[in-house]
Design an enzyme around this catalytic site. Structure first.
Site, PDB file in Angstrom:
ATOM      1  N   ASN A   9      80.609 -71.776  12.962  1.00 21.06           N
ATOM      2  CA  ASN A   9      80.418 -72.039  14.393  1.00 21.06           C
ATOM      3  C   ASN A   9      79.940 -73.487  14.529  1.00 21.06           C
ATOM      4  OD1 ASN A   9      79.635 -72.147  17.052  1.00 21.06           O
ATOM      5  ND2 ASN A   9      77.874 -70.766  16.825  1.00 21.06           N
ATOM      6  N   LYS A  11      79.464 -75.116  17.153  1.00 22.64           N
ATOM      7  CA  LYS A  11      78.662 -75.320  18.386  1.00 22.64           C
ATOM      8  C   LYS A  11      79.149 -76.577  19.126  1.00 22.64           C
ATOM      9  CE  LYS A  11      74.864 -73.120  16.007  1.00 22.64           C
ATOM     10  NZ  LYS A  11      73.492 -72.669  16.107  1.00 22.64           N
ATOM     11  N   HIS A  95      77.196 -65.033  21.630  1.00 22.63           N
ATOM     12  CA  HIS A  95      76.260 -65.736  20.739  1.00 22.63           C
ATOM     13  C   HIS A  95      74.910 -65.843  21.454  1.00 22.63           C
ATOM     14  CE1 HIS A  95      74.399 -68.943  18.418  1.00 22.63           C
ATOM     15  NE2 HIS A  95      75.266 -68.654  17.454  1.00 22.63           N
ATOM     16  N   GLU A  97      72.906 -68.166  21.765  1.00 24.81           N
ATOM     17  CA  GLU A  97      72.728 -69.388  22.568  1.00 24.81           C
ATOM     18  C   GLU A  97      73.393 -69.239  23.928  1.00 24.81           C
ATOM     19  OE1 GLU A  97      74.168 -72.136  19.630  1.00 24.81           O
ATOM     20  OE2 GLU A  97      72.372 -71.792  18.431  1.00 24.81           O
ATOM     21  N   GLU A 170      72.947 -61.534  14.024  1.00 20.62           N
ATOM     22  CA  GLU A 170      72.272 -62.828  13.943  1.00 20.62           C
ATOM     23  C   GLU A 170      70.870 -62.714  14.535  1.00 20.62           C
ATOM     24  OE1 GLU A 170      75.250 -66.243  13.606  1.00 20.62           O
ATOM     25  OE2 GLU A 170      74.913 -65.911  15.713  1.00 20.62           O
ATOM     26  N   GLY A 176      69.298 -71.533  13.034  1.00 20.31           N
ATOM     27  CA  GLY A 176      68.956 -72.952  13.074  1.00 20.31           C
ATOM     28  C   GLY A 176      67.501 -73.243  12.742  1.00 20.31           C
ATOM     29  N   SER A 216      70.796 -69.286   9.350  1.00 24.70           N
ATOM     30  CA  SER A 216      70.390 -70.159   8.245  1.00 24.70           C
ATOM     31  C   SER A 216      71.048 -69.796   6.904  1.00 24.70           C
ATOM     32  CB  SER A 216      68.862 -70.179   8.128  1.00 24.70           C
ATOM     33  OG  SER A 216      68.296 -70.710   9.316  1.00 24.70           O
TER      34      SER A 216
HETATM   35  C1  PEP Z   1      74.901 -69.671  14.387  1.00 26.66           C
HETATM   36  O1  PEP Z   1      74.944 -70.595  15.172  1.00 26.66           O
HETATM   37  O2  PEP Z   1      75.591 -68.671  14.606  1.00 26.66           O
HETATM   38  C2  PEP Z   1      74.047 -69.785  13.219  1.00 26.66           C
HETATM   39  C3  PEP Z   1      73.889 -68.737  12.447  1.00 26.66           C
HETATM   40  O3  PEP Z   1      73.442 -71.000  12.993  1.00 26.66           O
HETATM   41  P1  PEP Z   1      72.670 -71.474  11.642  1.00 26.66           P
HETATM   42  O4  PEP Z   1      73.556 -71.117  10.491  1.00 26.66           O
HETATM   43  O5  PEP Z   1      72.514 -72.943  11.814  1.00 26.66           O
HETATM   44  O6  PEP Z   1      71.371 -70.742  11.608  1.00 26.66           O
END
Ligand code: PEP
Length: 254
Positions: A9, A11, A95, A97, A170, A176, A216
Protein backbone atom coordinates in the site's frame (compact mmCIF):
# COMPACT_ATOMS: atom_id res chain seq x y z
CA UNK A 1 -4.19 -24.60 0.03
CA UNK A 2 -4.14 -20.81 0.33
CA UNK A 3 -1.53 -18.95 -1.70
CA UNK A 4 0.41 -16.28 0.17
CA UNK A 5 -0.52 -12.79 -0.97
CA UNK A 6 1.74 -9.82 -0.29
CA UNK A 7 0.35 -6.40 -1.13
CA UNK A 8 2.05 -3.03 -0.96
CA UNK A 9 0.00 0.00 0.00
CA UNK A 10 1.90 3.02 -1.29
CA UNK A 11 -0.59 5.41 0.38
CA UNK A 12 -0.10 9.05 -0.76
CA UNK A 13 3.53 8.52 -1.68
CA UNK A 14 5.33 8.57 -5.05
CA UNK A 15 5.35 11.08 -7.84
CA UNK A 16 4.99 9.71 -11.36
CA UNK A 17 8.74 9.19 -11.81
CA UNK A 18 9.17 7.72 -8.32
CA UNK A 19 6.28 5.32 -8.96
CA UNK A 20 7.83 4.27 -12.23
CA UNK A 21 11.26 3.57 -10.78
CA UNK A 22 9.82 1.74 -7.74
CA UNK A 23 7.64 -0.43 -10.00
CA UNK A 24 10.55 -1.15 -12.35
CA UNK A 25 12.79 -2.00 -9.39
CA UNK A 26 10.19 -4.47 -8.12
CA UNK A 27 9.68 -5.94 -11.57
CA UNK A 28 13.42 -6.58 -11.78
CA UNK A 29 13.63 -8.11 -8.27
CA UNK A 30 10.45 -10.18 -8.02
CA UNK A 31 8.69 -9.89 -11.37
CA UNK A 32 9.11 -13.58 -12.12
CA UNK A 33 7.92 -14.82 -8.70
CA UNK A 34 4.84 -17.00 -9.02
CA UNK A 35 4.89 -18.84 -5.67
CA UNK A 36 3.50 -15.74 -3.95
CA UNK A 37 0.81 -13.39 -5.27
CA UNK A 38 2.23 -9.87 -5.37
CA UNK A 39 0.07 -6.77 -5.61
CA UNK A 40 1.12 -3.13 -5.58
CA UNK A 41 -1.39 -0.39 -4.83
CA UNK A 42 -0.07 3.00 -5.96
CA UNK A 43 -1.99 6.27 -5.72
CA UNK A 44 -4.75 6.28 -8.38
CA UNK A 45 -2.99 8.92 -10.46
CA UNK A 46 0.04 6.64 -10.85
CA UNK A 47 -1.81 3.43 -11.68
CA UNK A 48 -1.29 3.76 -15.42
CA UNK A 49 2.45 4.37 -14.99
CA UNK A 50 2.79 1.34 -12.72
CA UNK A 51 0.71 -0.91 -14.97
CA UNK A 52 3.07 -0.11 -17.87
CA UNK A 53 6.18 -0.59 -15.72
CA UNK A 54 5.14 -4.08 -14.56
CA UNK A 55 3.68 -5.28 -17.88
CA UNK A 56 4.78 -8.82 -18.68
CA UNK A 57 5.68 -9.66 -15.05
CA UNK A 58 3.72 -11.56 -12.41
CA UNK A 59 3.03 -8.35 -10.44
CA UNK A 60 -0.58 -7.27 -10.14
CA UNK A 61 -1.81 -3.76 -9.50
CA UNK A 62 -4.59 -2.58 -7.22
CA UNK A 63 -6.24 0.67 -6.17
CA UNK A 64 -6.32 2.03 -2.62
CA UNK A 65 -10.00 2.95 -2.65
CA UNK A 66 -13.03 3.34 -4.88
CA UNK A 67 -16.26 5.24 -4.87
CA UNK A 68 -19.72 3.81 -5.41
CA UNK A 69 -21.39 3.46 -8.77
CA UNK A 70 -20.21 3.68 -12.35
CA UNK A 71 -19.81 7.45 -12.72
CA UNK A 72 -21.35 10.68 -11.51
CA UNK A 73 -20.91 14.14 -10.05
CA UNK A 74 -18.51 13.11 -7.27
CA UNK A 75 -15.55 15.46 -7.58
CA UNK A 76 -12.25 13.87 -6.72
CA UNK A 77 -13.46 10.28 -6.66
CA UNK A 78 -12.45 7.23 -8.72
CA UNK A 79 -14.99 4.60 -9.77
CA UNK A 80 -14.57 0.83 -10.06
CA UNK A 81 -14.98 0.82 -13.86
CA UNK A 82 -12.19 3.42 -14.10
CA UNK A 83 -9.93 1.19 -12.02
CA UNK A 84 -10.86 -1.89 -14.05
CA UNK A 85 -10.22 -0.03 -17.31
CA UNK A 86 -6.53 0.11 -16.31
CA UNK A 87 -6.42 -3.68 -15.81
CA UNK A 88 -6.24 -3.48 -12.03
CA UNK A 89 -7.36 -6.60 -10.22
CA UNK A 90 -7.54 -5.51 -6.58
CA UNK A 91 -8.84 -2.67 -4.45
CA UNK A 92 -8.13 -1.96 -0.78
CA UNK A 93 -11.34 -1.18 1.11
CA UNK A 94 -11.82 0.27 4.58
CA UNK A 95 -8.18 0.93 5.43
CA UNK A 96 -8.02 2.39 8.95
CA UNK A 97 -6.65 5.66 7.54
CA UNK A 98 -9.81 5.99 5.44
CA UNK A 99 -11.93 5.20 8.46
CA UNK A 100 -9.99 7.70 10.59
CA UNK A 101 -9.53 10.62 8.16
CA UNK A 102 -12.38 10.23 5.69
CA UNK A 103 -15.23 9.01 7.88
CA UNK A 104 -15.56 5.55 6.37
CA UNK A 105 -17.77 3.18 8.33
CA UNK A 106 -18.59 -0.52 8.25
CA UNK A 107 -21.63 0.40 6.21
CA UNK A 108 -19.63 2.30 3.55
CA UNK A 109 -17.16 -0.59 3.53
CA UNK A 110 -20.06 -2.94 2.80
CA UNK A 111 -21.29 -0.79 -0.09
CA UNK A 112 -17.79 -0.54 -1.52
CA UNK A 113 -17.23 -4.31 -1.34
CA UNK A 114 -20.50 -4.77 -3.25
CA UNK A 115 -19.31 -2.27 -5.87
CA UNK A 116 -15.94 -4.03 -6.17
CA UNK A 117 -17.75 -7.35 -6.77
CA UNK A 118 -20.11 -5.78 -9.28
CA UNK A 119 -17.19 -4.67 -11.44
CA UNK A 120 -14.97 -7.72 -10.98
CA UNK A 121 -12.39 -6.30 -8.57
CA UNK A 122 -11.02 -8.37 -5.70
CA UNK A 123 -11.55 -6.40 -2.48
CA UNK A 124 -8.89 -6.41 0.25
CA UNK A 125 -11.09 -5.60 3.22
CA UNK A 126 -9.26 -4.10 6.21
CA UNK A 127 -10.28 -4.63 9.82
CA UNK A 128 -8.44 -3.93 13.04
CA UNK A 129 -8.65 -2.48 16.52
CA UNK A 130 -7.17 0.68 18.00
CA UNK A 131 -4.82 0.55 20.98
CA UNK A 132 -7.62 1.68 23.27
CA UNK A 133 -9.89 -1.11 22.01
CA UNK A 134 -7.14 -3.69 22.54
CA UNK A 135 -6.33 -2.44 26.02
CA UNK A 136 -9.98 -2.53 27.03
CA UNK A 137 -10.28 -6.13 25.79
CA UNK A 138 -12.63 -5.26 22.95
CA UNK A 139 -10.50 -6.55 20.06
CA UNK A 140 -12.59 -9.62 19.24
CA UNK A 141 -15.92 -7.87 19.69
CA UNK A 142 -14.79 -5.03 17.40
CA UNK A 143 -13.43 -7.34 14.71
CA UNK A 144 -16.63 -9.40 14.79
CA UNK A 145 -18.70 -6.24 14.27
CA UNK A 146 -16.48 -4.96 11.45
CA UNK A 147 -16.70 -8.29 9.64
CA UNK A 148 -20.41 -8.85 10.17
CA UNK A 149 -21.38 -5.35 9.03
CA UNK A 150 -18.68 -4.94 6.38
CA UNK A 151 -19.51 -8.30 4.78
CA UNK A 152 -23.29 -8.20 5.22
CA UNK A 153 -25.47 -9.64 2.43
CA UNK A 154 -22.54 -10.92 0.40
CA UNK A 155 -23.08 -14.66 0.73
CA UNK A 156 -24.63 -14.86 -2.75
CA UNK A 157 -21.62 -13.36 -4.42
CA UNK A 158 -19.03 -15.11 -2.28
CA UNK A 159 -20.66 -18.54 -2.05
CA UNK A 160 -22.78 -18.96 -5.16
CA UNK A 161 -20.77 -16.86 -7.60
CA UNK A 162 -17.46 -17.73 -5.94
CA UNK A 163 -16.15 -14.16 -6.02
CA UNK A 164 -12.73 -13.89 -4.35
CA UNK A 165 -12.21 -11.67 -1.32
CA UNK A 166 -9.14 -11.00 0.84
CA UNK A 167 -9.25 -9.85 4.46
CA UNK A 168 -6.44 -7.78 5.98
CA UNK A 169 -6.13 -7.74 9.77
CA UNK A 170 -4.37 -4.50 10.59
CA UNK A 171 -4.21 -3.52 14.24
CA UNK A 172 -4.33 0.28 14.07
CA UNK A 173 -1.70 0.57 16.81
CA UNK A 174 0.79 -1.32 14.62
CA UNK A 175 0.35 0.70 11.42
CA UNK A 176 3.33 2.91 10.69
CA UNK A 177 4.40 2.82 14.34
CA UNK A 178 7.14 0.20 14.23
CA UNK A 179 5.13 -1.79 16.84
CA UNK A 180 4.35 -5.11 15.29
CA UNK A 181 1.86 -7.59 16.72
CA UNK A 182 3.66 -10.68 17.94
CA UNK A 183 3.14 -13.73 15.71
CA UNK A 184 1.03 -15.31 18.50
CA UNK A 185 -1.09 -12.17 18.96
CA UNK A 186 -1.69 -11.92 15.21
CA UNK A 187 -2.41 -15.65 14.87
CA UNK A 188 -5.05 -15.43 17.64
CA UNK A 189 -6.93 -12.74 15.79
CA UNK A 190 -6.51 -14.42 12.41
CA UNK A 191 -7.94 -17.68 13.76
CA UNK A 192 -10.84 -15.68 15.22
CA UNK A 193 -11.40 -13.96 11.85
CA UNK A 194 -11.49 -17.34 10.10
CA UNK A 195 -14.09 -18.53 12.59
CA UNK A 196 -16.19 -15.45 11.91
CA UNK A 197 -15.88 -15.98 8.15
CA UNK A 198 -17.12 -19.54 8.68
CA UNK A 199 -20.27 -18.26 10.33
CA UNK A 200 -20.79 -15.46 7.79
CA UNK A 201 -20.13 -17.67 4.74
CA UNK A 202 -19.31 -21.34 5.38
CA UNK A 203 -16.58 -23.46 6.92
CA UNK A 204 -15.25 -24.46 3.48
CA UNK A 205 -15.26 -20.89 2.17
CA UNK A 206 -13.54 -19.60 5.30
CA UNK A 207 -10.80 -22.17 4.84
CA UNK A 208 -10.11 -20.79 1.35
CA UNK A 209 -10.05 -17.04 2.13
CA UNK A 210 -6.61 -15.40 2.36
CA UNK A 211 -6.18 -13.33 5.53
CA UNK A 212 -3.28 -10.87 5.47
CA UNK A 213 -1.59 -9.30 8.46
CA UNK A 214 -0.67 -5.61 8.25
CA UNK A 215 1.19 -3.36 10.67
CA UNK A 216 4.92 -2.62 10.53
CA UNK A 217 5.76 -5.72 8.49
CA UNK A 218 9.47 -5.68 7.63
CA UNK A 219 11.93 -8.15 6.07
CA UNK A 220 13.07 -9.06 9.63
CA UNK A 221 9.64 -10.07 10.95
CA UNK A 222 7.80 -11.30 7.85
CA UNK A 223 8.96 -14.91 7.86
CA UNK A 224 7.80 -15.64 11.40
CA UNK A 225 4.47 -13.88 10.89
CA UNK A 226 3.82 -15.70 7.61
CA UNK A 227 4.70 -18.99 9.29
CA UNK A 228 1.55 -18.82 11.44
CA UNK A 229 -1.19 -21.21 10.30
CA UNK A 230 -3.86 -18.55 9.66
CA UNK A 231 -1.64 -15.78 8.31
CA UNK A 232 -1.71 -15.94 4.53
CA UNK A 233 0.20 -12.85 3.56
CA UNK A 234 0.80 -9.23 4.40
CA UNK A 235 -0.45 -5.77 3.60
CA UNK A 236 2.66 -3.63 3.76
CA UNK A 237 2.84 0.16 4.00
CA UNK A 238 6.20 1.80 4.72
CA UNK A 239 8.38 -1.16 3.73
CA UNK A 240 6.63 -1.39 0.33
CA UNK A 241 8.07 1.97 -0.72
CA UNK A 242 11.56 0.58 -1.29
CA UNK A 243 12.09 -2.13 -3.89
CA UNK A 244 14.71 -3.89 -1.77
CA UNK A 245 12.66 -4.11 1.45
CA UNK A 246 9.41 -5.12 -0.28
CA UNK A 247 11.27 -7.73 -2.33
CA UNK A 248 12.97 -9.05 0.80
CA UNK A 249 9.57 -9.49 2.48
CA UNK A 250 8.35 -11.42 -0.55
CA UNK A 251 11.47 -13.59 -0.79
CA UNK A 252 11.23 -14.43 2.91
CA UNK A 253 7.83 -16.00 2.21
CA UNK A 254 8.97 -18.32 -0.57
C1 PEP B 1 -0.68 -0.14 5.96
O1 PEP B 1 -0.68 1.01 5.58
O2 PEP B 1 -1.60 -0.89 5.60
C2 PEP B 1 0.40 -0.60 6.82
C3 PEP B 1 0.32 -1.80 7.35
O3 PEP B 1 1.44 0.26 7.04
P1 PEP B 1 2.88 -0.08 7.72
O4 PEP B 1 3.37 -1.34 7.07
O5 PEP B 1 3.72 1.10 7.41
O6 PEP B 1 2.63 -0.26 9.18
Amino acid sequence: MRKTIIAGNWKMFTTKSEAESLAKGLAAEVGSVTEVEIVVCPPAINIETVISAVAGTSLKVGAQNLYLGKEGAFTGETSAPMIVSHNCNYVIIGHSERRQHFGETDSSVNQKVKTAFEYGLIPIVCVGETLEERESDRTFELIATQLKAGLADLSGEVLTQNKPIVIAYEPVWAIGTGKVASPAQAQDVHAFIRGQLASIFSEAKAASIQIQYGGSVKPENSKELMGQPDIDGALVGGASLKADSFSAIIKACI
